[in-house]
Each structure stands twice: as C-alpha cells, then as structure tokens.
Design a protein around this motif. Sequence first.
Motif, short mmCIF file in Angstrom:
data_model
loop_
_atom_site.label_atom_id
_atom_site.label_comp_id
_atom_site.label_asym_id
_atom_site.label_seq_id
_atom_site.Cartn_x
_atom_site.Cartn_y
_atom_site.Cartn_z
N UNK A 125 4.51 -36.39 22.80
CA UNK A 125 5.13 -37.76 24.38
C UNK A 125 5.12 -39.08 23.48
N UNK A 126 6.55 -39.74 23.63
CA UNK A 126 6.50 -41.10 23.46
C UNK A 126 5.94 -42.22 24.96
N UNK B 89 5.63 -43.60 5.94
CA UNK B 89 5.79 -42.93 7.44
C UNK B 89 6.83 -42.98 8.21
N UNK B 90 7.29 -42.56 8.84
CA UNK B 90 8.98 -42.55 9.49
C UNK B 90 8.43 -42.26 11.23
N UNK B 91 9.05 -42.95 12.06
CA UNK B 91 9.44 -42.59 13.31
C UNK B 91 10.32 -42.47 13.79
N UNK C 130 8.94 -38.45 20.13
CA UNK C 130 9.17 -38.48 18.95
C UNK C 130 8.67 -37.91 18.03
N UNK C 131 8.92 -37.54 17.59
CA UNK C 131 8.93 -36.94 15.69
C UNK C 131 8.05 -38.07 14.92
N UNK D 259 18.52 -37.48 1.36
CA UNK D 259 16.95 -37.85 1.72
C UNK D 259 16.30 -37.65 2.95
N UNK D 260 14.97 -37.45 2.53
CA UNK D 260 14.02 -37.14 4.18
C UNK D 260 13.46 -38.63 4.35
N UNK D 261 12.84 -39.22 3.92
CA UNK D 261 11.93 -39.86 3.68
C UNK D 261 12.15 -40.94 3.54
#
Lengths: 417, 417
Positions: free
Chosen positions: B282-283, B305-307, B315-316, B382-384
């Motif tokens: 939950x964002x 860290x990526x959001x 949010x992921x 590219x994942x992150x």
Amino acid sequence: MARIVMKFGGTSVADLDRIRAVATRVKRQVENGDEVAVVVSAMSGVTNQLVGYCQALSPLHDAREYDAVVATGEQVTSGLLAIALQTAGVDARSWSGWQIPLRTDGAHGKARIEHIEGETLIARMQAGQVPIVAGFQGIGPDNRLTTLGRGGSDTSAVALAAALKADRCDIYTDVDGIYTTDPRIVPRARRLEKIAYEEMLELASVGAKVLQTRSVELAMKERVRVQVLSSFDDGPAPYENETGALLPGTLVVDEDEIVEQEIVAGIAYSRDDAKVTVRKVPDRPGVAASVFGPLAEANVNVDMIVQSTGADGTTDMTFTVGKTDLARAIQVLEGAHGVIQYGELLTDPDVAKISVVGVGMRSHAGVANTMFRTLSDRSINIQVISTSEIKVSVLIAVEYTELAVRALHSAYGLDVG
Amino acid sequence: MARIVMKFGGTSVADLDRIRAVATRVKRQVENGDEVAVVVSAMSGVTNQLVGYCQALSPLHDAREYDAVVATGEQVTSGLLAIALQTAGVDARSWSGWQIPLRTDGAHGKARIEHIEGETLIARMQAGQVPIVAGFQGIGPDNRLTTLGRGGSDTSAVALAAALKADRCDIYTDVDGIYTTDPRIVPRARRLEKIAYEEMLELASVGAKVLQTRSVELAMKERVRVQVLSSFDDGPAPYENETGALLPGTLVVDEDEIVEQEIVAGIAYSRDDAKVTVRKVPDRPGVAASVFGPLAEANVNVDMIVQSTGADGTTDMTFTVGKTDLARAIQVLEGAHGVIQYGELLTDPDVAKISVVGVGMRSHAGVANTMFRTLSDRSINIQVISTSEIKVSVLIAVEYTELAVRALHSAYGLDVG
C-alpha cells in the motif's frame, strides 16, 4: 579449601580433546572449593616446530627473536584453555608473562625468574576467576619476551606457586609419579608417595627426568610442595591425605614432612657418561689442576673423579665426562700433553652410572657397603665410586646396567609386594 | 632517500624460503638508501588454523581470548623475518603491537587503531635499524591483545605509514597491481599505474579485494600514498617515477596526483548479492521504513533500492541483500507481513552487480548512458540501477556477467593495445 597451581605439559594439551580434558580436571578442582591457577606448556610438537624455524634460518639466530617466536606456543594454549574453561562454565582468563608481569633477567633463551607480581592474580582467584598463565616465558629488563629454557614451564609453575603463596603445585605429566627406579627395567618398581627435594634432585640429575632440575631447586628454596600426577589418569581429583593414605601421585616435599623415612628412596642410572683415564702422570703438586683446568676452560663438565697413586712416582686420574663431550675432552687433553706429561690416555664410552639415593643415609651406616656387596655377588666390577651425603654412585660396564639396577632394587627392599 | 613501510601478506611469507625472499627484497630497499619499516601477516594457513581451534572449542568464544590466540601468528613471522634479515646482514628487530605500543579501542576481534607511538620506531629507522611490526594487532585499553579483523595487516601498514610520516606504503601481495577489471574475465585488462582512493574504495567494495576497505579509507583520510606490488615478481626494486614512466605496481593516491585522468578507471562485478522484491505494498507515508526498519534491526545490510509506483495505489520495492543474508531477510519480511501488508514477496539469488567506476565521471556526462546502451546492444536486461558520484551500478541476470564486463571494458576504451 586450598590454593593450588596446576601445571600441564605439552602432551597433556596436545590437541583440542586433551585441552577439553584439562578443562574438566581444572573444573573439578574449582568445584572442590579450591582457588586455582593454571600454568600451561605449548601443545606438543609446537615448540619443536618453532625452534626448527629459527634454526633453519640461522644456527646463530638472535636469542631475543628466538624468544619472541618460541614464546607464542604457550600463549596459544593459554587462550585455548581459557575458552575451554569458559565453555565449561568456569570463569577464566589467559595471562602472558608480560601481562602479569613475570619479570626475568635478560639472559634470552635461558632466562631466570626474578620477580612475579602476584597481587593481581591472587585478587582474581579470590574473586573466583582461574588465571591461565603461559608457561616458559616472562619479560626481560629490555621490555622484550624471554624464555626460561626447555622444560621451563615446570619452573614457571613452581615460581608462580611461591608468588601466589599456594598450598601446593600440581605438575600433571605423562607419568603418574616418581618411582623407586625405572619401571621399564624393574617391573616391581614402586611409586613413591613422598620424596624429599634433595632426593628428587639427585634422581633427576642421574636420569629420572620427570621434573626440570631448576624447578626442584626452586621448590626446595621456596619450600613449595610439588605433586607429580598423571594427566592421563581420569580418577578422582587428587587430594592430599594427612593420615598417610595412598596419594594419587608423588609429593615432593621437605624431608621433615616424610614421617616413615626409608633409608633408600630409589635407584637411578645413566648411560650418558664416558670414562676417561689419564695414566702415569708425574705425581707432583698441581697435577689435578693441570688436567682439569684445560677441561673447564673448554666447558667440559667433569663428574666422578678418582686419583690413585702408583709406586713409581706417577699417578692415574680417572673421571667421567658427558658422552657428547668426550671428543672435545680427548682433543683438549691431547693438546695439553706437553704440560701434563702423562704416559697414556684411555677412554671408554661403554659405562653406566648407577646411583643409590636417600636422605636416610645421613643417619644410617652400611648403605654403601650393601651396594658394593650386592654388585660383587653378581660379579659386577666397580670401576669408579663417588659419594655425596645422600647418594652413592658407581661406574660399571654398561652391559650390566639392568642386572645391577634390579639387584640393588631388591637389596634395599624396594620391590613391590 | 625515502621513508617506506613495506607490508607482506600471508602468501608472501608462507614458508622459510618465502621469508628469505622477503628479507632479500627488504635488504634491496635498505641498500637503495631508504628508511624502511616492515609489517607482516601470519604465514598463510596459520591464522585459519588458530581461528579453527577457537571455533572448535566454542562458536561463542571470548573475543579477548580469540585475540590472544590469533595474534601469535604475526608475532612468529615478525621474529622469523628479523632473524632472516640479520642473517642477511641487515640490522632488524621485531615489534609486537603491545611493545610499540599500537593502541586500539577495546572492540576485541575487530578493534580500531587509536594511536601509534611512532617516535621510538622513527629513531630506530634513523639509526639504520629495520623495525619488523607484527600486523593485524594492537593493545586495548584493558592491557590485552586486540586484533583488527581479517585482512587487518593492510590497515596496520597504512596506519604505521601515517604514524611514521612515511613517503609511501608498499603493499606486497599475490597480484602485481590493480587492474581495469578481472583479468580472468578480460584477458586484455590493463594494470592501472595510478588509481584514486575513491575509485579503489568503490572497486574494493564491489569485489576487487586486493586491499582491505578500511585500509583504503584510512589511507585516504591520512593521505598515505599506497603502492600495490607483487611479492612474486623478482624484478628491480620498485620506485616511483615522477616523469610518468610505467611503475611496477599500482599507486593509490589522491585524485589530484593523477594527471592523465581517465573518465572510467575500471569495471567491477560481484555475484555476492541477491534481489528481493516486495510487491503491491500500500503506497502510504512510512512504507519504506516499515520494510527496511525490521531488516536493519536484524542486521541485514540492504544495498541497491528502487521503488516504483503502480496505478492501483500500491508500490513495488526492489533491493539487494548479501546472498548469505537472504534467508534471514525472507524470514524477517514474512514475519512483518501483517505490518507491511504486501501482496507478494519475490526473491532471486541469480543476479550480478556490474559497476563502472571513475572519478572522471564528476566532470563528464554520458558515462551512465554509454553503460545502458552497451548492455542494451547485447540484449542484457537491466533489473536495478543505482548511482553514486563516481560509480554507476546495474543488476543483471548472473549468466550475463562475463559478457557484460567484456562489453563495458571495450566500450570505455580500457582494453590493452
């Protein structure tokens, strides 16, 4: 409750299992209500390895660096035993020589202990902590590590016992005590419950090397009661029975403590000597000095000495030297031939020294005579005799060693059963 | 004439022959007219053996006893090297941490250096003596030995160089310098003549573990010039050429010293990380804290860290943790499910982190874009992405590691020839 220093040698801490076993034994002593300090040697083999490294790099290595290298062996064991004791639920901490401090003179490689600061360790013991002291080492006047010479951990333990005002110093080793003679030669040899310092010194110096000689001298000087015990015996905790019941090891004490004094404590032998005879030396004043002076200068230790005078104005001098010194002795005496003017130099490495030791000799006559008669009965020829207040030693042909030791052991009533 | 601290690691002093070779190298430096101090590690394998003893006795051993045991390894090497140097005709003496003294805080097992008393050692060096310092150790406020943590001898050497006001700290190791990337992956990798402290830190922390990170941080803080050299290279004595000719190793210095600054110094990679994605959170404010708070409490280090925010009010959160921490991270996040209220937890251990490092990025745009385009051209997803002032890192599927490193090495013009 007693205050006890426990010392464990290299074979007793040879691996982690043995170190755990030592921890169990120390714990039992603590649970007995005693205040305990421990002295440890290096794990067996470690000191030899480190010495080997130094030798390989240089036979003439700096003794200060040798000490820095070799002293690490005991430091490792002390830390490991502290961990093992803590794991067994006993409060413990390791101490290197420099931390105590245990102060020595500056003779690196063979230092002598000068002072041990005991107050801190006593306070820790009274608070229930077991100090684990790295044996064999101290700190010299130059603030560098020193070692006490091979076997020095025994001396560390006795000196620590004196500094801590301990009631007893228990030396755990791979034998279970001091015997009347070598059990490999005489199966009926008997373990002594008690032995006087002086007897122990005479037995040690003629081959029964359970304790380092210096440690016994120190124990005698400081009146430290030393108990020799086996660390491979998992029986009940050693204790000292004042009623005279059998102890689990041998107690080395002042002779006044030995109530039922035997006349002879034991029979020792050594095959480490060689006989030297300097024949037909002109019999004049100063002849002994002309023989032994050059030997002393060459650092050759001379032991039993006999001088006999012939009818022709010459004399024969017979004495023993260590077998390893024989070649040097011959070289020295041949070099001094012009001064001594002897007729002939004879040497014989195939000899054994047999000694009868006992403080009871001081008050009993006939001990030497029993020895001579016993050997004569077996047709064993006595080549040299020397005596001290508590010892009679004879030199015989080496092939009679076992026969002589067994016969004397019986003759003095030392056999078991 | 310069004042130089030379540091030799475990493989460089692995046996007596290697110790003699080190003595020869030190002697050459002395004969060059330099003032020299040496820092040594334990002979390779020794520290592992001692650590193994402590672990075997108790996984939860007393760190103070661990230090007393483990610090002996360097003490042995320092004494042996002193003997080897004396044998080679060079005046030398060993120094343990407590003798200098090298004072640390009381964090046994991972102590930090607080102060090194340099005056005595400087006086000895000026008098022509080479101090051989046992690395990795010091003395704590409790007068007990401390160790600096694995690899701590690098830190000892840099700290000593600062205390002795040395012109350079030469770290002898089993590689001959710092490369633009791992030569096992890119045979055309190039040895760097110079590298900036910050670049070295980024390269070390992502897998090029030639120097301990703490030692580089300390070198940067104290402005100690560090040279990385091979102890297995028997070429001429290392020297610093002010005209820019090829040095025999890599010099780690302040970026101001690097005249011909490349934009990118090197490509690093690491396969030690795992990716974690917490989906459909939950964002709302505080959601990041609800995810990363429990991880921090459990001592799980989180890196990239990526959001990303979806359209449905959730949010992921994607991030990386050390592979060895992954099981713990999963346990923590599952335990916190009620608080975070995420929809799904995804993990992937099969990832690699590829990093492009260079202080030149500060003044050059387009570095990141070159990286993205190069990987895209090879169809590597590219994942992150994460960036710092002098580094761009991406997370990709682990099977593309070599392909990506090679492509980037070419793209930034780092290939030899």
